[in-house]
Design an enzyme around this catalytic site. Structure first.
Site, short mmCIF file in Angstrom:
data_model
loop_
_atom_site.label_atom_id
_atom_site.label_comp_id
_atom_site.label_asym_id
_atom_site.label_seq_id
_atom_site.Cartn_x
_atom_site.Cartn_y
_atom_site.Cartn_z
N GLY A 160 -13.95 69.82 -54.00
CA GLY A 160 -12.94 70.42 -52.83
C GLY A 160 -12.02 70.20 -54.07
N GLN A 175 -10.08 71.32 -44.98
CA GLN A 175 -10.55 70.97 -43.22
C GLN A 175 -10.51 71.46 -42.04
OE1 GLN A 175 -10.09 66.96 -42.97
NE2 GLN A 175 -10.09 66.34 -44.46
N SER A 202 -15.06 72.03 -49.12
CA SER A 202 -15.42 70.84 -49.52
C SER A 202 -16.38 70.10 -48.69
CB SER A 202 -14.55 69.55 -49.67
OG SER A 202 -15.45 68.28 -50.14
N ALA A 203 -17.65 70.48 -49.40
CA ALA A 203 -19.01 69.98 -48.27
C ALA A 203 -18.80 68.57 -47.71
CB ALA A 203 -20.35 69.62 -49.38
N CYS A 236 0.85 52.81 -51.22
CA CYS A 236 1.83 51.45 -51.82
C CYS A 236 1.95 51.98 -53.50
CB CYS A 236 1.06 50.37 -52.22
SG CYS A 236 2.03 48.88 -52.07
N1 PLP Z 1 -7.81 69.49 -49.90
C1 PLP Z 1 -8.25 68.21 -48.39
C2 PLP Z 1 -6.94 68.91 -47.58
C3 PLP Z 1 -8.51 67.22 -48.36
O1 PLP Z 1 -8.28 66.63 -47.27
C4 PLP Z 1 -9.58 67.01 -49.23
C5 PLP Z 1 -10.26 65.28 -49.33
O2 PLP Z 1 -9.80 64.68 -49.02
C6 PLP Z 1 -9.33 67.83 -50.61
C7 PLP Z 1 -8.73 68.76 -50.82
C8 PLP Z 1 -10.54 67.29 -51.70
O3 PLP Z 1 -11.82 67.21 -51.20
P1 PLP Z 1 -13.03 66.65 -52.35
O4 PLP Z 1 -12.87 64.99 -51.78
O5 PLP Z 1 -13.91 67.28 -52.46
O6 PLP Z 1 -12.22 66.60 -53.51
#
Ligand code: PLP
Length: 386
Positions: free
Chosen positions: A82, A186, A206-207, A332
């Site tokens: 993603g 999401q 994102s799979a 943090c």
């Molecule tokens: N965008 C959103 C809203 C996400 O929640 C995430 C992952 O937490 C990503 C992008 C990134 O996806 P990936 O973990 O496949 O790189």
């Protein structure tokens, strides 16, 4: 073992309420990918029959993804995650068109950090974390040359749904030359993507957020190539994304997405019920449990709360000790706990934000998981407050 997961995962009895971070792979997706790891392992770009079999599996997966997302198969680009899809959309738009990138302050860092690095404009949000449309209009009117506006469909921390159709109307009117991208990473579990895709030029998935494998992303480029590719080389994915395709991962992604789509409506009702019971029970048994975003503004799986008088980090430690997996998004920085950029942008007070707890439900979540989470959380909060 995780409830509903494959038998050979030998975890102890974990209560997994961290589906926004990653979901357990669906057994059907694992099954679908195995032949492409063990038998049909040929490079899908090859010319022999063995390679054609792998290529055909990718083509069929592309058709499946296109049908669920609501686009044409040749608009589907398989990427490595993603983050890569987001980077390609935003960075690739500015590289191709020049001009400015714009996004709201609550975007995932995969978008936000690209916009910041490119010297773009970050706009504010309302107190639920949805882009402030007045500020967006003012920005688009003030910026002469906007290349891309990127607005997430569902926020990964607090679960807020943004009406992408409305954002699209604003962007088309006030920056007609700009591309509109949505990070729908999401959203896949909760929204019918046919209600999102027609309003955007670019969409990321994102799979591993919908029961597929880690390391497979999707970028939808509607209407043909819209942005410069991020990874160049062998010209795979019709020159959009070079690199030998992950055949097994792509097949599993399509399988998981199709199942997610078929079960979406019933799962959303079931999981909203469980989520509401979890939050109501915590509020009944403890003082100072604030539901960060109202249920009617967010997705069914999102149970984000801020618990006053505790620090997330300490609470997560106690939950972890009891095999309850959850998360918070405070980082943090320089030794001191900093509230998440999302809660800060929403105007949540620092002291409240430091008690953030993200409990996210998904296809493996059961009544028993909710009972266990309540049983562990209530005494953990009481202990930390003493
Ligand atoms: N965008 C959103 C809203 C996400 O929640 C995430 C992952 O937490 C990503 C992008 C990134 O996806 P990936 O973990 O496949 O790189």
């Amino acid at each position: 073992m995780l409830s509903g997961s494959v038998g050979w995962v030998t975890e102890p009895a974990i209560t997994y309420l961290d589906h926004a971070a990653s979901t357990p792979m669906r057994a059907e997706a694992i099954e679908a990918m195995m032949p492409y790891l063990a038998e049909s392992y040929a490079n899908p770009s090859g010319s022999h029959r063995f390679a054609r079999r792998a290529r055909q599996a990718i083509d069929e997966s592309r058709d499946t993804v296109a049908a669920v997302v609501g686009c044409r198969p040749n608009e589907v680009v398989f990427t490595g995650c993603g983050t890569e899809s987001d980077n390609m959309a935003v960075g690739g738009a500015v590289s191709r068109l020049g001009g400015t990138a714009v996004c709201p302050a609550v975007e995932h860092h995969a978008v936000l950090h690209v916009v910041e690095r490119l010297g773009g404009v970050v706009v504010g949000v309302d107190n639920a974390g949805s882009v402030d449309l007045d500020q967006l209009v003012a920005t688009l009117d003030a910026e002469p040359d906007v290349a891309i506006v990127s607005v997430m469909a569902v926020n990964n921390e607090v679960g807020t749904i943004t009406d992408i159709a409305e954002v699209s109307r604003v962007v088309r009117r006030h920056a007609p030359g700009a591309l509109l991208h949505t990070d729908a990473v999401q959203a896949a579990c909760w929204l019918d993507l046919h209600t999102v895709t027609p309003h955007v030029d670019l969409l990321s998935l994102s799979a591993h957020k919908f029961g597929g494998p880690k390391g497979v992303g999707v970028l939808i480029e509607r209407g043909g190539p819209r942005v410069d590719p991020l990874i160049i080389g062998g010209g795979q994915e019709r020159e959009r994304r070079s690199g030998t395709q992950n055949t097994a991962g792509i097949v599993a992604t399509a399988t998981a997405l199709q199942l997610t789509d078929a079960e979406r409506d019933t799962e959303a009702v079931r999981l909203a019920g469980l989520r509401d019971r979890l939050v109501a029970e915590l509020q009944h048994r403890l003082d100072g449990v604030i539901e960060t975003v109202a249920p009617d503004r967010k997705v069914a799986g999102s149970g984000h709360v801020c618990i006053t008088g505790v620090e997330s980090e300490a609470l997560l430690y106690l939950l972890d000790e009891a095999d309850v997996c959850a998360s918070a998004a405070s980082a943090c920085a320089s030794g001191a706990m900093e509230p998440s950029h999302v809660l800060a942008a929403m105007g949540v007070e620092r002291a409240t934000a430091l008690g953030a707890l993200r409990l996210t439900l998904g296809h493996t979540t059961t009544e028993a998981d909710i009972d266990r989470a309540i049983e562990v959380l209530v005494p953990a909060v009481e202990r930390l407050r003493r």
